[in-house]
Motif scaffolding. Structure first.
Motif, short mmCIF file in Angstrom:
data_model
loop_
_atom_site.label_atom_id
_atom_site.label_comp_id
_atom_site.label_asym_id
_atom_site.label_seq_id
_atom_site.Cartn_x
_atom_site.Cartn_y
_atom_site.Cartn_z
N ALA A 65 0.88 -1.17 0.00
CA ALA A 65 0.00 0.00 0.00
C ALA A 65 0.91 1.22 0.00
O ALA A 65 1.53 1.53 1.02
CB ALA A 65 -0.91 0.00 1.22
N ARG A 86 -11.17 -11.58 -0.31
CA ARG A 86 -12.06 -11.24 0.80
C ARG A 86 -11.96 -12.24 1.93
O ARG A 86 -12.40 -11.97 3.03
CB ARG A 86 -13.50 -11.16 0.31
CG ARG A 86 -13.68 -10.05 -0.69
CD ARG A 86 -15.11 -9.96 -1.12
NE ARG A 86 -15.22 -8.99 -2.19
CZ ARG A 86 -16.18 -8.98 -3.06
NH1 ARG A 86 -17.13 -9.88 -3.02
NH2 ARG A 86 -16.21 -8.07 -4.00
N THR A 107 -1.84 7.85 -1.58
CA THR A 107 -1.71 6.57 -2.30
C THR A 107 -1.81 5.41 -1.32
O THR A 107 -2.48 4.41 -1.60
CB THR A 107 -0.36 6.51 -3.04
OG1 THR A 107 -0.31 7.60 -3.96
CG2 THR A 107 -0.19 5.20 -3.79
N LYS A 110 -5.52 4.84 -0.33
CA LYS A 110 -6.29 4.22 -1.43
C LYS A 110 -5.93 2.74 -1.57
O LYS A 110 -6.82 1.89 -1.69
CB LYS A 110 -6.01 4.94 -2.75
CG LYS A 110 -6.69 6.28 -2.86
CD LYS A 110 -6.35 6.95 -4.17
CE LYS A 110 -6.92 8.35 -4.24
NZ LYS A 110 -6.49 9.06 -5.43
N ASP A 111 -4.64 2.44 -1.55
CA ASP A 111 -4.20 1.04 -1.67
C ASP A 111 -4.66 0.21 -0.47
O ASP A 111 -5.12 -0.92 -0.62
CB ASP A 111 -2.68 0.95 -1.81
CG ASP A 111 -2.17 1.49 -3.12
OD1 ASP A 111 -2.98 1.73 -4.05
OD2 ASP A 111 -0.94 1.68 -3.23
N LYS A 112 -4.54 0.76 0.72
CA LYS A 112 -4.95 0.06 1.94
C LYS A 112 -6.44 -0.23 1.91
O LYS A 112 -6.88 -1.34 2.23
CB LYS A 112 -4.59 0.91 3.17
CG LYS A 112 -4.96 0.28 4.49
CD LYS A 112 -4.53 1.21 5.61
CE LYS A 112 -5.05 0.78 6.95
NZ LYS A 112 -6.43 1.13 7.20
N ASP A 113 -7.25 0.75 1.48
CA ASP A 113 -8.69 0.54 1.38
C ASP A 113 -9.02 -0.56 0.38
O ASP A 113 -9.90 -1.39 0.62
CB ASP A 113 -9.41 1.84 0.99
CG ASP A 113 -9.44 2.86 2.12
OD1 ASP A 113 -9.13 2.50 3.27
OD2 ASP A 113 -9.76 4.02 1.84
N ARG A 114 -8.30 -0.59 -0.74
CA ARG A 114 -8.51 -1.64 -1.75
C ARG A 114 -8.17 -3.01 -1.16
O ARG A 114 -8.90 -3.98 -1.35
CB ARG A 114 -7.65 -1.36 -2.98
CG ARG A 114 -7.74 -2.42 -4.06
CD ARG A 114 -6.74 -2.18 -5.18
NE ARG A 114 -5.40 -1.83 -4.75
CZ ARG A 114 -4.48 -2.70 -4.30
NH1 ARG A 114 -4.77 -3.98 -4.21
NH2 ARG A 114 -3.28 -2.30 -3.95
N ILE A 115 -7.09 -3.10 -0.42
CA ILE A 115 -6.65 -4.36 0.18
C ILE A 115 -7.66 -4.85 1.21
O ILE A 115 -7.96 -6.03 1.29
CB ILE A 115 -5.26 -4.19 0.83
CG1 ILE A 115 -4.19 -4.01 -0.24
CG2 ILE A 115 -4.92 -5.37 1.73
CD1 ILE A 115 -2.86 -3.50 0.29
N GLU A 116 -8.22 -3.92 1.99
CA GLU A 116 -9.09 -4.29 3.10
C GLU A 116 -10.57 -4.28 2.76
O GLU A 116 -11.41 -4.54 3.62
CB GLU A 116 -8.82 -3.36 4.28
CG GLU A 116 -7.42 -3.53 4.83
CD GLU A 116 -7.09 -2.55 5.94
OE1 GLU A 116 -7.85 -1.57 6.14
OE2 GLU A 116 -6.07 -2.77 6.61
N THR A 117 -10.93 -4.02 1.50
CA THR A 117 -12.32 -3.93 1.09
C THR A 117 -13.02 -5.29 1.19
O THR A 117 -12.45 -6.31 0.87
CB THR A 117 -12.43 -3.41 -0.36
OG1 THR A 117 -11.93 -2.10 -0.39
CG2 THR A 117 -13.86 -3.42 -0.85
#
Length: 147
Positions: A65, A86, A107, A110-117
């Motif tokens: 991230a 997931r 950045t 955004k990357d962390k949110d994508r990883i933890e979505t």
């Protein structure tokens, strides 16, 4: 090679930290697709409970991230690639969170949110649940959310 099998869950954190340190101080790189997992004969490995339950999270995924790197245990058996992310344990971060004022922070978020979505049956776990915890999660219905 691209494949590595661990015999014990407890061996993984130290190995990931050593690899991370090596990468920071050399040209050695592993943050690319590779197949690292808990070996089949490991005494800590247990069987999938069947239809309606995710597979146990016995594979390792490297994550990035922004400039922050980490890894997590992942359940991939028998599931589509977009779904398996997931069914991951929490990320074990190897770097500190970037400073909020740094140019990398946006950045990173955004990357962390994508990883933890998304939903994760293993939320709160930084390593695979024990066989008993996995059975209990199943009995409580926590692993059977999509039926």
């Amino acid at each position: 090679g691209n494949e590595f099998k661990f015999q014990r869950i407890s061996d993984v954190p130290d190995a990931m930290l050593a690899i991370h340190r090596l990468e920071k101080h050399s040209k050695f790189r592993v943050y690319k697709p590779s197949h690292w997992f808990l070996s089949e004969p490991s005494p800590e490995r247990y069987r999938w409970l069947g239809r309606g339950c995710p597979y146990p999270p016995f594979e390792i995924e490297f994550v990035k991230a922004g400039t922050r790197r980490g890894w997590r245990w992942l359940s991939t058996g028998g599931m589509a690639w977009f779904f398996c992310a997931r069914m991951a344990c929490e990320v074990n971060w190897l770097d500190p969170e970037p400073d909020r004022r740094s140019s990398d922070y946006e950045t990173y978020i955004k990357d962390k949110d994508r990883i933890e979505t998304g939903f994760s049956a293993y939320r709160g776990y930084r390593q695979p649940p024990t066989a008993e915890q996995y059975r209990r999660l199943s009995e409580e219905g926590a692993l059977r959310w999509w039926l």
